[in-house]
Structures are given as structure tokens and as C-alpha cells.
Design a protein around this motif. Structure first.
Motif, PDB file in Angstrom:
ATOM      1  N   VAL A 110      11.669  -4.175  -2.159  1.00 51.08           N
ATOM      2  CA  VAL A 110      11.399  -3.303  -3.312  1.00 51.08           C
ATOM      3  C   VAL A 110      10.899  -1.949  -2.844  1.00 51.08           C
ATOM      4  O   VAL A 110      11.311  -0.897  -3.352  1.00 51.08           O
ATOM      5  N   ALA A 111      10.000  -1.959  -1.849  1.00 47.49           N
ATOM      6  CA  ALA A 111       9.470  -0.707  -1.325  1.00 47.49           C
ATOM      7  C   ALA A 111      10.575   0.148  -0.712  1.00 47.49           C
ATOM      8  O   ALA A 111      10.628   1.367  -0.916  1.00 47.49           O
ATOM      9  N   LEU A 112      11.488  -0.481   0.025  1.00 46.46           N
ATOM     10  CA  LEU A 112      12.581   0.263   0.654  1.00 46.46           C
ATOM     11  C   LEU A 112      13.519   0.860  -0.387  1.00 46.46           C
ATOM     12  O   LEU A 112      13.994   1.995  -0.229  1.00 46.46           O
ATOM     13  N   LEU A 113      13.780   0.131  -1.456  1.00 42.37           N
ATOM     14  CA  LEU A 113      14.679   0.622  -2.503  1.00 42.37           C
ATOM     15  C   LEU A 113      14.101   1.844  -3.213  1.00 42.37           C
ATOM     16  O   LEU A 113      14.844   2.679  -3.722  1.00 42.37           O
ATOM     17  N   HIS A 114      12.772   1.948  -3.250  1.00 43.19           N
ATOM     18  CA  HIS A 114      12.133   3.040  -3.964  1.00 43.19           C
ATOM     19  C   HIS A 114      11.628   4.137  -3.024  1.00 43.19           C
ATOM     20  O   HIS A 114      10.977   5.078  -3.483  1.00 43.19           O
ATOM     21  N   ALA A 115      11.919   4.015  -1.737  1.00 45.31           N
ATOM     22  CA  ALA A 115      11.473   5.039  -0.791  1.00 45.31           C
ATOM     23  C   ALA A 115      12.286   6.320  -0.998  1.00 45.31           C
ATOM     24  O   ALA A 115      13.511   6.288  -1.046  1.00 45.31           O
ATOM     25  N   HIS A 117      10.798   9.678   0.351  1.00 42.00           N
ATOM     26  CA  HIS A 117      10.368  10.692   1.297  1.00 42.00           C
ATOM     27  C   HIS A 117      10.250  10.090   2.690  1.00 42.00           C
ATOM     28  O   HIS A 117      10.156   8.878   2.860  1.00 42.00           O
ATOM     29  N   ARG A 118      10.224  10.959   3.693  1.00 45.94           N
ATOM     30  CA  ARG A 118      10.183  10.453   5.071  1.00 45.94           C
ATOM     31  C   ARG A 118       8.891   9.692   5.359  1.00 45.94           C
ATOM     32  O   ARG A 118       8.887   8.732   6.132  1.00 45.94           O
ATOM     33  N   TYR A 119       7.777  10.096   4.727  1.00 43.73           N
ATOM     34  CA  TYR A 119       6.529   9.372   4.928  1.00 43.73           C
ATOM     35  C   TYR A 119       6.627   7.943   4.397  1.00 43.73           C
ATOM     36  O   TYR A 119       6.062   7.021   4.978  1.00 43.73           O
ATOM     37  N   ASP A 120       7.360   7.772   3.294  1.00 48.12           N
ATOM     38  CA  ASP A 120       7.547   6.427   2.748  1.00 48.12           C
ATOM     39  C   ASP A 120       8.207   5.514   3.779  1.00 48.12           C
ATOM     40  O   ASP A 120       7.782   4.377   3.994  1.00 48.12           O
ATOM     41  N   LEU A 121       9.255   6.013   4.406  1.00 48.46           N
ATOM     42  CA  LEU A 121       9.985   5.203   5.394  1.00 48.46           C
ATOM     43  C   LEU A 121       9.128   4.922   6.626  1.00 48.46           C
ATOM     44  O   LEU A 121       9.244   3.855   7.243  1.00 48.46           O
ATOM     45  N   ILE A 122       8.251   5.872   6.990  1.00 54.41           N
ATOM     46  CA  ILE A 122       7.371   5.663   8.146  1.00 54.41           C
ATOM     47  C   ILE A 122       6.428   4.495   7.891  1.00 54.41           C
ATOM     48  O   ILE A 122       6.282   3.596   8.736  1.00 54.41           O
ATOM     49  N   ALA A 160       9.917 -10.258  -5.536  1.00 53.11           N
ATOM     50  CA  ALA A 160      10.534  -8.962  -5.848  1.00 53.11           C
ATOM     51  C   ALA A 160      10.855  -8.862  -7.339  1.00 53.11           C
ATOM     52  O   ALA A 160      10.598  -7.831  -7.980  1.00 53.11           O
ATOM     53  N   VAL A 161      11.408  -9.943  -7.903  1.00 51.42           N
ATOM     54  CA  VAL A 161      11.700  -9.960  -9.346  1.00 51.42           C
ATOM     55  C   VAL A 161      10.414  -9.855 -10.153  1.00 51.42           C
ATOM     56  O   VAL A 161      10.352  -9.176 -11.182  1.00 51.42           O
ATOM     57  N   TYR A 162       9.355 -10.506  -9.671  1.00 47.77           N
ATOM     58  CA  TYR A 162       8.040 -10.449 -10.326  1.00 47.77           C
ATOM     59  C   TYR A 162       7.533  -9.009 -10.406  1.00 47.77           C
ATOM     60  O   TYR A 162       7.013  -8.576 -11.440  1.00 47.77           O
ATOM     61  N   ILE A 163       7.684  -8.242  -9.323  1.00 46.55           N
ATOM     62  CA  ILE A 163       7.241  -6.846  -9.317  1.00 46.55           C
ATOM     63  C   ILE A 163       8.036  -6.032 -10.324  1.00 46.55           C
ATOM     64  O   ILE A 163       7.481  -5.250 -11.107  1.00 46.55           O
ATOM     65  N   LEU A 164       9.355  -6.210 -10.317  1.00 43.45           N
ATOM     66  CA  LEU A 164      10.219  -5.412 -11.187  1.00 43.45           C
ATOM     67  C   LEU A 164      10.034  -5.774 -12.661  1.00 43.45           C
ATOM     68  O   LEU A 164       9.971  -4.900 -13.528  1.00 43.45           O
ATOM     69  N   LEU A 233       0.615   1.769 -10.677  1.00 33.97           N
ATOM     70  CA  LEU A 233       1.144   1.943  -9.330  1.00 33.97           C
ATOM     71  C   LEU A 233       2.666   1.918  -9.369  1.00 33.97           C
ATOM     72  O   LEU A 233       3.261   1.131 -10.095  1.00 33.97           O
ATOM     73  N   SER A 234       3.284   2.762  -8.563  1.00 33.12           N
ATOM     74  CA  SER A 234       4.738   2.758  -8.457  1.00 33.12           C
ATOM     75  C   SER A 234       5.199   1.504  -7.730  1.00 33.12           C
ATOM     76  O   SER A 234       4.434   0.904  -6.960  1.00 33.12           O
ATOM     77  N   PRO A 235       6.459   1.075  -7.928  1.00 32.17           N
ATOM     78  CA  PRO A 235       6.968  -0.076  -7.180  1.00 32.17           C
ATOM     79  C   PRO A 235       6.874   0.123  -5.668  1.00 32.17           C
ATOM     80  O   PRO A 235       6.628  -0.822  -4.930  1.00 32.17           O
TER      81      PRO A 235
END
Length: 302
Positions: A110-115, A117-122, A160-164, A233-235
Motif C-alpha cells: 500500500v505504501a509503495l502504491l501511494h509513494a 516523492h523520492r523521500y517516500d521511496l527512500i 492491505a484491504v483493511y487499510i484501504l 493519516l495518508s495510506p
């Protein structure tokens, strides 16, 4: 101190941390109960008793039934059932920290799908490194159960479904959403628990007190706190912050279950926590920067 005062994001992060500690402490209690009760019975009773506690506390009879968006509630409840049942089944085959590490693939996705910016990926990448270090690659005598791994990954998919689904509007308050979701989840699992045979001693002391404590620590308290946190909080932030779950799970397993870790796995805990803290502060600073730019734009237009 103005950074933390009256800040819904920071307050939600604090609630999420309490939820994480509560869940991982309860997982150790659940694993102890595995020796006396069927795993699915423990999972079903955890959800049902958790629902009963919250239903009384939040007065479920006051819910606005005509406003409920049942598609969202059903998705949330089914995700809860799958997440709880599959995780406990995997926990019966894997060490606590390892089971949670595999389960974390779900929120990490879920975090990767919503990344964006470059800091997110780091930070997400650093969390992945920490997860890899948690696995006992150099201890072949402690081979991981493939069925346990499959079950943990399945629990992660439900996570993941729970978060969404937790982010979707349900038409009612977050507290009532949690209540109804847990009721749906327990309705799915209780027939299975009764079919496989649940010992009557679950109603005897001290076991009944253990199950009530498990329901509070594993379901009622954390799901309520997470529902509040999901509103602010964002996903991406929620998914990356939950990378603390394997760290706390490993610590809980070491403290309560004598599940000792390798030095590389202890190093992994620090790596994961660094990723979570980094994600928290860069996201918060980015949000503040956007708010300052909007305020400046409004002042210029005025």
C-alpha cells in the motif's frame, strides 16, 4: 512545541503506536493459548468478544442504520476476519517476529502504491531492507515453514484491504464502523470455530479472563485507535509506519516467548524504526510546507 500541539497527524501517530504495542503484546498471549485451544477458535472469540466490549462502550444501538454504507462495512469486516484468522494460523507455525515480517508485505505494498516523492521511496526502501534482515537467512537449521509463510502473506493481503477499506466513508462514525466490522468478522469465523469444536472450558476461569483480555488488547483497543488514525493519516504514512509492527513483534516474542533473534535481526529493528521515524517527519514537514505556501498565496490574493 507548536509542531506537536493541536496537530491531528502527530496525535494520530501516537494512537497508532499504542495500537501497535497492544497488538504485539496480545499476540504473545494468543500464542500461549494455542497450546490449549484451536487457533481459529481463539481468532473468532477475539473478534466476537472485542465486538461485545466496543458495542457496549460505544452504544451500538445508537447507530444510524439508514446511513450505513454496507459495501464499505462488509469489505472492512471480511478484511478483519481474514487478517485475524490467517495471521494466527501463521503464528502457530512461525516465530512472532518472522510472521509479522511476512504479513507486513501487505501494508508495505500500500505504501509503495501511494509513494509520490523520492523521500517516500527512500523510507519504504529502508523498511524493506529491515524486513529482509529480520529473516534468518543464515540459520538453515531453523527452516521456515512454507505453509506458515503462505498464511502470513495472505494475512498481509487482508491487511492491505483493511487499510484501504478503513479509509472509505462508511456513513457512520469510525467507532461504530469498527463495531460492525468486528461483528461481521466474528460471524464469518464463529461457525468455523464451532464446526471444528471449541472446548467448553473457554467459559471457565481463568481462561475467560484471558480471552477478554485478548479481545481488548488485540481487537477492541487497537482497531478503535487505528480507525481514528486512518482518518488523519495518508495510506502512505499509515502503511510505512506499520513497519514498526515486526520490530515490536520481535521484541514481544523475545520478552514473553523466549524467541531469540540473531544480531542481524536486532539491527533490522533499528533500521525499520529509522524508516518509520523518517517517513513521519518528512511527511509532516512536507505538509507544513504546503500549508505555508497556501497561506502565503491567500495573503497575496488578499
Amino acid at each position: 512545541m507548536g509542531f506537536f500541539r493541536n496537530n491531528h497527524t502527530v496525535q494520530s501517530i501516537a494512537l497508532l503506536m499504542i495500537a501497535i504495542v497492544s497488538v504485539q503484546a496480545s499476540a504473545s498471549l494468543a500464542k500461549i493459548l494455542f497450546a490449549s485451544f484451536p487457533v481459529l477458535s481463539i481468532s473468532a472469540l477475539r473478534l466476537f468478544l472485542g465486538f461485545a466490549l466496543l458495542a457496549v462502550f460505544f452504544q451500538i444501538w445508537r447507530v444510524a442504520w439508514q446511513q450505513i454504507r454496507w459495501v464499505s462495512i462488509l469489505g472492512y469486516g471480511l478484511a478483519l476476519a481474514g487478517m485475524n484468522a490467517l495471521f494466527y494460523l501463521s503464528l502457530n507455525r512461525l516465530p512472532l517476529g518472522i510472521a509479522v515480517s511476512f504479513e507486513f508485505i501487505g501494508p508495505l505494498s500500500v505504501a509503495l502504491l501511494h509513494a509520490k516523492h523520492r523521500y517516500d521511496l527512500i523510507w519504504v526502501g529502508l523498511a524493506i531492507v529491515g524486513l529482509l534482515l529480520l529473516f534468518p537467512w543464515n540459520q538453515t537449521q531453523q527452516a521456515l515453514d512454507p505453509v506458515g509463510i503462505f498464511l502470513a502473506i495472505g494475512a498481509g493481503a487482508c491487511w492491505a484491504v483493511y487499510i484501504l477499506t478503513g479509509n472509505r466513508p462508511s456513513g457512520i462514525s469510525g467507532n461504530h464502523t469498527v463495531c460492525l466490522g468486528m461483528l461481521i468478522g466474528s460471524c464469518v469465523l464463529l461457525p468455523i470455530a464451532l464446526w471444528i469444536g471449541t472446548p467448553i472450558k473457554v467459559l471457565e476461569l481463568p481462561y475467560l479472563l484471558y480471552f477478554i483480555g485478548l479481545a481488548f488488547l488485540a481487537s477492541a483497543l487497537p482497531f478503535s485507535l487505528e480507525m481514528v488514525a486512518l482518518r488523519h493519516l495518508s495510506p502512505l504514512l499509515f502503511g510505512t509506519l506499520t513497519s514498526l509492527e515486526p520490530a515490536f513483534a520481535a521484541l514481544s516474542g523475545a520478552l514473553f516467548l523466549s524467541e531469540h533473534l540473531l544480531w542481524t535481526q536486532w539491527f533490522a529493528l533499528a533500521t525499520i524504526m529509522t524508516a518509520s521515524i523518517g517517513c513521519t517527519f518528512t511527511t509532516q514537514l512536507g505538509k507544513q510546507k504546503i500549508e505555508q505556501q497556501l497561506n502565503s498565496l491567500k495573503q497575496n490574493q488578499a
